[in-house]
Design an enzyme around this catalytic site. Structure first.
Site, PDB file in Angstrom:
ATOM      1  N   HIS A 169     -20.684  42.245 -53.187  1.00  0.00           N
ATOM      2  CA  HIS A 169     -21.108  43.525 -53.759  1.00  0.00           C
ATOM      3  C   HIS A 169     -19.910  44.458 -53.815  1.00  0.00           C
ATOM      4  O   HIS A 169     -19.086  44.486 -52.905  1.00  0.00           O
ATOM      5  CB  HIS A 169     -22.241  44.165 -52.948  1.00  0.00           C
ATOM      6  CG  HIS A 169     -22.015  44.168 -51.466  1.00  0.00           C
ATOM      7  ND1 HIS A 169     -22.158  43.042 -50.684  1.00  0.00           N
ATOM      8  CD2 HIS A 169     -21.644  45.154 -50.627  1.00  0.00           C
ATOM      9  CE1 HIS A 169     -21.893  43.335 -49.426  1.00  0.00           C
ATOM     10  NE2 HIS A 169     -21.566  44.610 -49.358  1.00  0.00           N
ATOM     11  N   HIS A 199     -18.750  48.219 -53.719  1.00  0.00           N
ATOM     12  CA  HIS A 199     -19.181  49.565 -53.339  1.00  0.00           C
ATOM     13  C   HIS A 199     -18.536  50.569 -54.300  1.00  0.00           C
ATOM     14  O   HIS A 199     -17.319  50.543 -54.495  1.00  0.00           O
ATOM     15  CB  HIS A 199     -18.681  49.919 -51.933  1.00  0.00           C
ATOM     16  CG  HIS A 199     -19.303  49.142 -50.815  1.00  0.00           C
ATOM     17  ND1 HIS A 199     -20.340  49.639 -50.060  1.00  0.00           N
ATOM     18  CD2 HIS A 199     -19.014  47.919 -50.307  1.00  0.00           C
ATOM     19  CE1 HIS A 199     -20.668  48.756 -49.118  1.00  0.00           C
ATOM     20  NE2 HIS A 199     -19.874  47.699 -49.243  1.00  0.00           N
TER      21      HIS A 199
HETATM   22  P1  5GP Z   1     -21.110  45.467 -46.425  1.00  0.00           P
HETATM   23  O1  5GP Z   1     -20.769  45.917 -45.036  1.00  0.00           O
HETATM   24  O2  5GP Z   1     -21.736  44.094 -46.421  1.00  0.00           O
HETATM   25  O3  5GP Z   1     -19.953  45.571 -47.381  1.00  0.00           O
HETATM   26  O4  5GP Z   1     -22.166  46.495 -46.974  1.00  0.00           O
HETATM   27  C1  5GP Z   1     -23.539  46.257 -47.008  1.00  0.00           C
HETATM   28  C2  5GP Z   1     -24.179  47.526 -47.532  1.00  0.00           C
HETATM   29  O5  5GP Z   1     -25.504  47.222 -47.873  1.00  0.00           O
HETATM   30  C3  5GP Z   1     -24.230  48.664 -46.507  1.00  0.00           C
HETATM   31  O6  5GP Z   1     -23.578  49.798 -47.042  1.00  0.00           O
HETATM   32  C4  5GP Z   1     -25.724  48.886 -46.287  1.00  0.00           C
HETATM   33  O7  5GP Z   1     -26.038  50.244 -46.146  1.00  0.00           O
HETATM   34  C5  5GP Z   1     -26.342  48.293 -47.541  1.00  0.00           C
HETATM   35  N1  5GP Z   1     -27.659  47.719 -47.343  1.00  0.00           N
HETATM   36  C6  5GP Z   1     -28.035  46.853 -46.352  1.00  0.00           C
HETATM   37  N2  5GP Z   1     -29.328  46.507 -46.513  1.00  0.00           N
HETATM   38  C7  5GP Z   1     -29.753  47.134 -47.625  1.00  0.00           C
HETATM   39  C8  5GP Z   1     -31.025  47.153 -48.305  1.00  0.00           C
HETATM   40  O8  5GP Z   1     -32.004  46.524 -47.917  1.00  0.00           O
HETATM   41  N3  5GP Z   1     -31.108  47.922 -49.425  1.00  0.00           N
HETATM   42  C9  5GP Z   1     -30.044  48.628 -49.901  1.00  0.00           C
HETATM   43  N4  5GP Z   1     -30.228  49.354 -51.007  1.00  0.00           N
HETATM   44  N5  5GP Z   1     -28.845  48.643 -49.287  1.00  0.00           N
HETATM   45  C10 5GP Z   1     -28.711  47.901 -48.160  1.00  0.00           C
END
Ligand code: 5GP
Ligand code: ZN
Length: 139
Positions: free
Chosen positions: A100, A102
Site C-alpha cells: 500500500h 501512503h
Molecule cells: P503499514 O504499517 O503496514 O505501512 O500501514 C498499515 C496502515 O493500515 C496503518 O496506517 C493503519 O492505520 C491502516 N489500517 C490497518 N487496518 C486498517 C483497516 O482495517 N482499515 C483501514 N482503512 N486502515 C487500516
C-alpha cells in the site's frame, strides 16, 4: 486474495472502508488511524506484499492512481504538501502485508519530519563503500 489479509478483505467488501477511488486494478481508501486528515492508502486489488512482487503494469497503475489522487486529497483537506511512502517490508514498519502507498497530507508546523527522519544513526560510508554499493546495485 489472501484470506487472512485485512486489505484483501477490504478489496472484497467484507470489511467496510471509506473508499475514495476505484478502478479495475486499484482501490484507495482512508486510513482508519490517520497520521493527518486525508491520510489515504492506495492498494493493488491483487494481493502482493512487496513493491517488487507487483507486475510492472500493476505498479504503474498503482502509481498512476497515487498521482491522480494526490491533488484531490490536497484539495479536500487544504494540504500544503504530502509525504508519499511505502513501508516495503516488516523491518521498514510494514504491518499489513499487502502493498500500500501512503499518501499523507502535510501542513506547515505539523510536527512531523521528512523522510530523512525514518532511520536512527546514519552510516558513515567512505567513497569506496559507496562505489561498491553502487556497483552491486548496477549488477
Ligand atoms: P503499514 O504499517 O503496514 O505501512 O500501514 C498499515 C496502515 O493500515 C496503518 O496506517 C493503519 O492505520 C491502516 N489500517 C490497518 N487496518 C486498517 C483497516 O482495517 N482499515 C483501514 N482503512 N486502515 C487500516
Ligand atoms: Zn491482501
Amino acid at each position: 486474495m489472501s484470506d487472512d489479509c485485512i486489505f484483501c478483505r477490504i478489496v472484497d467488501g467484507e470489511i467496510p472502508s471509506r473508499t475514495v477511488y476505484e478502478d479495475d486494478e486499484v482501490l484507495a481508501f482512508l486510513d482508519a488511524n490517520p497520521l493527518s486528515p486525508g491520510h489515504t492508502l492506495v492498494v493493488p486489488k491483487a494481493h502482493h506484499q512487496f513493491l517488487s512482487d507487483l507486475p510492472a503494469d500493476l505498479s504503474a497503475s498503482v502509481f498512476a492512481a497515487v498521482r491522480e489522487l494526490t491533488p484531490r486529497v490536497q484539495r479536500a483537506v487544504d494540504a500544503e504538501a504530502h509525504t508519499i511512502a511505502v513501508n516495503d517490508g516488516p523491518a521498514a514498519g510494514q504491518e499489513v502485508p499487502h502493498l500500500h502507498v501512503h499518501v499523507v497530507p502535510r501542513f506547515e508546523g505539523d510536527g512531523g519530519g521528512p523522510i530523512h527522519a525514518i532511520t536512527g544513526d546514519r552510516p558513515d560510508l567512505d567513497d569506496d563503500e559507496l562505489d561498491d554499493i553502487a556497483d552491486d546495485i548496477r549488477g
